[in-house]
Scaffold this motif. Structure first.
Motif, PDB file in Angstrom:
ATOM      1  N   HIS A  19       0.818  -1.210   0.000  1.00 26.48           N
ATOM      2  CA  HIS A  19       0.000   0.000   0.000  1.00 26.48           C
ATOM      3  C   HIS A  19       0.858   1.270   0.000  1.00 26.48           C
ATOM      4  CE1 HIS A  19      -3.668  -2.279   1.851  1.00 26.48           C
ATOM      5  NE2 HIS A  19      -3.498  -2.532   0.570  1.00 26.48           N
ATOM      6  N   MET A  20       2.082   1.166   0.479  1.00 18.74           N
ATOM      7  CA  MET A  20       2.987   2.308   0.496  1.00 18.74           C
ATOM      8  C   MET A  20       3.738   2.484  -0.825  1.00 18.74           C
ATOM      9  SD  MET A  20       4.118   4.839   2.359  1.00 18.74           S
ATOM     10  CE  MET A  20       3.963   4.584   4.123  1.00 18.74           C
ATOM     11  N   THR A  21       3.665   1.500  -1.712  1.00 25.94           N
ATOM     12  CA  THR A  21       4.452   1.511  -2.952  1.00 25.94           C
ATOM     13  C   THR A  21       4.292   2.783  -3.786  1.00 25.94           C
ATOM     14  OG1 THR A  21       4.463  -0.910  -3.081  1.00 25.94           O
ATOM     15  CG2 THR A  21       4.909   0.293  -5.116  1.00 25.94           C
ATOM     16  N   PRO A  22       3.067   3.278  -4.039  1.00 22.36           N
ATOM     17  CA  PRO A  22       2.947   4.509  -4.848  1.00 22.36           C
ATOM     18  C   PRO A  22       3.710   5.691  -4.247  1.00 22.36           C
ATOM     19  CG  PRO A  22       0.817   3.437  -4.643  1.00 22.36           C
ATOM     20  CD  PRO A  22       1.737   2.735  -3.691  1.00 22.36           C
ATOM     21  N   LEU A  23       3.656   5.824  -2.921  1.00 22.29           N
ATOM     22  CA  LEU A  23       4.366   6.920  -2.269  1.00 22.29           C
ATOM     23  C   LEU A  23       5.864   6.649  -2.234  1.00 22.29           C
ATOM     24  CD1 LEU A  23       1.889   7.654   0.657  1.00 22.29           C
ATOM     25  CD2 LEU A  23       2.205   8.948  -1.454  1.00 22.29           C
ATOM     26  N   ASN A  24       6.259   5.384  -2.185  1.00 22.34           N
ATOM     27  CA  ASN A  24       7.679   5.038  -2.268  1.00 22.34           C
ATOM     28  C   ASN A  24       8.260   5.502  -3.600  1.00 22.34           C
ATOM     29  OD1 ASN A  24       7.721   3.823   0.238  1.00 22.34           O
ATOM     30  ND2 ASN A  24       7.476   1.752  -0.533  1.00 22.34           N
ATOM     31  N   LEU A  25       7.500   5.314  -4.665  1.00 22.27           N
ATOM     32  CA  LEU A  25       7.965   5.725  -5.992  1.00 22.27           C
ATOM     33  C   LEU A  25       8.001   7.247  -6.107  1.00 22.27           C
ATOM     34  CD1 LEU A  25       5.995   3.151  -8.204  1.00 22.27           C
ATOM     35  CD2 LEU A  25       8.406   3.066  -7.523  1.00 22.27           C
ATOM     36  N   ALA A  26       6.993   7.899  -5.527  1.00 21.05           N
ATOM     37  CA  ALA A  26       6.911   9.362  -5.632  1.00 21.05           C
ATOM     38  C   ALA A  26       8.044  10.054  -4.894  1.00 21.05           C
ATOM     39  CB  ALA A  26       5.564   9.848  -5.093  1.00 21.05           C
ATOM     40  N   PHE A 135       4.238  -1.204  10.502  1.00 25.70           N
ATOM     41  CA  PHE A 135       5.684  -1.387  10.408  1.00 25.70           C
ATOM     42  C   PHE A 135       6.092  -1.708   8.973  1.00 25.70           C
ATOM     43  CE2 PHE A 135       9.689  -3.760  10.883  1.00 25.70           C
ATOM     44  CZ  PHE A 135      10.409  -2.849  11.634  1.00 25.70           C
ATOM     45  N   GLY A 136       5.308  -2.528   8.291  1.00 27.60           N
ATOM     46  CA  GLY A 136       5.609  -2.857   6.898  1.00 27.60           C
ATOM     47  C   GLY A 136       5.569  -1.630   6.003  1.00 27.60           C
ATOM     48  N   ALA A 137       4.548  -0.792   6.193  1.00 28.17           N
ATOM     49  CA  ALA A 137       4.431   0.428   5.392  1.00 28.17           C
ATOM     50  C   ALA A 137       5.556   1.404   5.711  1.00 28.17           C
ATOM     51  CB  ALA A 137       3.072   1.077   5.648  1.00 28.17           C
ATOM     52  N   GLY A 138       5.790   1.641   7.002  1.00 25.67           N
ATOM     53  CA  GLY A 138       6.810   2.606   7.402  1.00 25.67           C
ATOM     54  C   GLY A 138       8.216   2.144   7.098  1.00 25.67           C
ATOM     55  N   PHE A 139       8.503   0.860   7.313  1.00 20.64           N
ATOM     56  CA  PHE A 139       9.854   0.348   7.087  1.00 20.64           C
ATOM     57  C   PHE A 139      10.201   0.326   5.610  1.00 20.64           C
ATOM     58  CE2 PHE A 139      13.026  -3.118   6.737  1.00 20.64           C
ATOM     59  CZ  PHE A 139      13.998  -2.579   7.560  1.00 20.64           C
ATOM     60  N   SER A 140       9.236  -0.015   4.746  1.00 14.36           N
ATOM     61  CA  SER A 140       9.500  -0.011   3.304  1.00 14.36           C
ATOM     62  C   SER A 140       9.832   1.403   2.824  1.00 14.36           C
ATOM     63  CB  SER A 140       8.295  -0.561   2.532  1.00 14.36           C
ATOM     64  OG  SER A 140       7.182   0.318   2.634  1.00 14.36           O
ATOM     65  N   PHE A 141       9.121   2.387   3.386  1.00 10.45           N
ATOM     66  CA  PHE A 141       9.385   3.776   3.020  1.00 10.45           C
ATOM     67  C   PHE A 141      10.764   4.207   3.508  1.00 10.45           C
ATOM     68  CE2 PHE A 141       8.975   8.403   3.350  1.00 10.45           C
ATOM     69  CZ  PHE A 141       8.394   8.709   2.131  1.00 10.45           C
ATOM     70  N   TYR A 142      11.130   3.755   4.702  1.00  6.08           N
ATOM     71  CA  TYR A 142      12.440   4.081   5.273  1.00  6.08           C
ATOM     72  C   TYR A 142      13.567   3.511   4.412  1.00  6.08           C
ATOM     73  CZ  TYR A 142      16.232   4.233   8.754  1.00  6.08           C
ATOM     74  OH  TYR A 142      17.410   4.468   9.411  1.00  6.08           O
ATOM     75  N   ILE A 143      13.421   2.275   3.959  1.00  2.00           N
ATOM     76  CA  ILE A 143      14.444   1.644   3.121  1.00  2.00           C
ATOM     77  C   ILE A 143      14.589   2.386   1.797  1.00  2.00           C
ATOM     78  CG2 ILE A 143      15.039  -0.435   1.824  1.00  2.00           C
ATOM     79  CD1 ILE A 143      15.556  -0.624   4.824  1.00  2.00           C
ATOM     80  N   VAL A 144      13.462   2.743   1.183  1.00  2.00           N
ATOM     81  CA  VAL A 144      13.514   3.488  -0.086  1.00  2.00           C
ATOM     82  C   VAL A 144      14.189   4.836   0.123  1.00  2.00           C
ATOM     83  CG1 VAL A 144      12.109   4.635  -1.856  1.00  2.00           C
ATOM     84  CG2 VAL A 144      11.522   2.326  -1.095  1.00  2.00           C
ATOM     85  N   TRP A 145      13.879   5.487   1.247  1.00  2.00           N
ATOM     86  CA  TRP A 145      14.493   6.787   1.549  1.00  2.00           C
ATOM     87  C   TRP A 145      16.007   6.664   1.698  1.00  2.00           C
ATOM     88  CZ3 TRP A 145      13.308  11.695   1.186  1.00  2.00           C
ATOM     89  CH2 TRP A 145      14.086  12.645   1.871  1.00  2.00           C
ATOM     90  N   LEU A 146      16.455   5.632   2.392  1.00  2.00           N
ATOM     91  CA  LEU A 146      17.893   5.425   2.568  1.00  2.00           C
ATOM     92  C   LEU A 146      18.588   5.147   1.240  1.00  2.00           C
ATOM     93  CD1 LEU A 146      18.250   3.272   5.823  1.00  2.00           C
ATOM     94  CD2 LEU A 146      18.661   5.715   5.531  1.00  2.00           C
ATOM     95  N   ILE A 147      17.993   4.289   0.435  1.00  2.00           N
ATOM     96  CA  ILE A 147      18.606   3.919  -0.843  1.00  2.00           C
ATOM     97  C   ILE A 147      18.691   5.118  -1.779  1.00  2.00           C
ATOM     98  CG2 ILE A 147      18.319   2.520  -2.933  1.00  2.00           C
ATOM     99  CD1 ILE A 147      17.102   0.346  -1.170  1.00  2.00           C
ATOM    100  N   THR A 148      17.597   5.876  -1.876  1.00  2.00           N
ATOM    101  CA  THR A 148      17.591   7.024  -2.787  1.00  2.00           C
ATOM    102  C   THR A 148      18.494   8.144  -2.276  1.00  2.00           C
ATOM    103  OG1 THR A 148      15.553   7.808  -1.703  1.00  2.00           O
ATOM    104  CG2 THR A 148      15.318   6.523  -3.727  1.00  2.00           C
ATOM    105  N   SER A 149      18.560   8.313  -0.947  1.00  2.00           N
ATOM    106  CA  SER A 149      19.478   9.310  -0.383  1.00  2.00           C
ATOM    107  C   SER A 149      20.925   8.929  -0.686  1.00  2.00           C
ATOM    108  CB  SER A 149      19.283   9.424   1.131  1.00  2.00           C
ATOM    109  OG  SER A 149      18.007   9.909   1.454  1.00  2.00           O
ATOM    110  N   LEU A 150      21.230   7.643  -0.539  1.00  2.00           N
ATOM    111  CA  LEU A 150      22.575   7.160  -0.856  1.00  2.00           C
ATOM    112  C   LEU A 150      22.890   7.374  -2.330  1.00  2.00           C
ATOM    113  CD1 LEU A 150      25.161   5.685  -0.008  1.00  2.00           C
ATOM    114  CD2 LEU A 150      23.977   3.521  -0.446  1.00  2.00           C
ATOM    115  N   LEU A 151      21.890   7.154  -3.176  1.00  2.00           N
ATOM    116  CA  LEU A 151      22.071   7.387  -4.613  1.00  2.00           C
ATOM    117  C   LEU A 151      22.384   8.855  -4.873  1.00  2.00           C
ATOM    118  CD1 LEU A 151      21.947   6.305  -7.505  1.00  2.00           C
ATOM    119  CD2 LEU A 151      19.476   6.743  -7.490  1.00  2.00           C
TER     120      LEU A 151
END
Length: 233
Positions: A19-26, A135-151
């Motif tokens: 459910h968090m995927t669309p916002l993860n992409l955005a 936790f699933g929604a928040g943690f997935s967003f956290y991982i995407v944030w870390l990866i994109t920040s590192l990028l």
């Protein structure tokens, strides 16, 4: 019994992440922008990574980095970030009925992962929210944030002036993706329109507190309209 509980926990975790995927992409361009700005502000590689990992607040990070670049003092930065992130107090109070039965460790973990995006996901759900879902929604967003920040951190070392790519449009895109699905009542629409018009007008006159005034004013307008129309909660 244990296997059933574990299977249920995993399903809820995956549902939250999906459910968090669309916002993860955005948020991808936003994360890249935050990472690159950290490098441009003079932070080292590990300082830049730590900022995204520990603060985990996009708007606060961008404002902090912008103020650092402008030579602002620490007190100015602290006060600015406090007001920018103050809505999380309201988020926490709103979500309290859902998390009050969680253990202290679980409440703290959800508190750390609580973002505008996680609040939007939780507000859109009508049934009780489980820890595994949040936790699933928040943690997935956290991982995407870390990866994109590192990028963004890595890209800043090879591509000069990433700001010319206008990645800051993602901030608006992400907030629109959050606000639009939640705008279902007349009172909410009135508050959004008032905030938009007020922010634009005050910004044209270079009033520094335009966004804060517009936000608070929009909430007041929404409350007044809701009471006038006697809308159901």
């Amino acid at each position: 019994m244990y296997s059933q509980q574990r299977s249920h926990w995993q399903r809820a975790f995956i549902n939250g992440a999906m459910h968090m995927t669309p916002l993860n992409l955005a948020v991808i361009p936003w994360g890249v922008l935050a990472g690159s700005m950290a490098v441009e502000a003079g932070l080292s590689f590990w300082q830049s990574v730590a900022m995204s990992a520990m603060i985990f607040a996009g708007a606060a990070q961008l404002v902090t980095l912008g103020l650092l670049n402008s030579g602002a003092g620490y007190l100015t930065i602290i006060i600015s970030v406090f007001f920018i992130t103050s809505q999380h107090l309201l988020y926490g109070l709103t979500m309290r009925p859902h998390v009050k039965n969680f253990s202290t460790t679980k409440r703290l973990s959800i508190g750390f992962l609580l973002t505008d995006e996680l609040f939007a996901i939780s507000a859109a759900k009508r049934h009780p929210l489980s820890f595994s879902y949040l936790f699933g929604a928040g943690f997935s967003f956290y991982i995407v944030w870390l990866i994109t920040s590192l990028l963004g951190i890595l890209m800043a070392n090879f591509i000069t002036d990433l700001s010319r790519l206008h990645l800051d449009f993602s901030v608006i895109a992400t907030l629109l993706a959050i606000v639009v699905p939640l705008t279902k009542k007349i009172s909410t629409i009135c508050g959004v329109i008032f905030s938009l018009v007020t922010a634009v007008i005050l910004s044209l006159y270079s009033i520094s507190s335009a966004i804060v005034i517009a936000g608070v004013g929009g909430m007041c307008v929404s409350v007044m309209v809701s009471r006038m129309l006697k809308e159901e909660k």
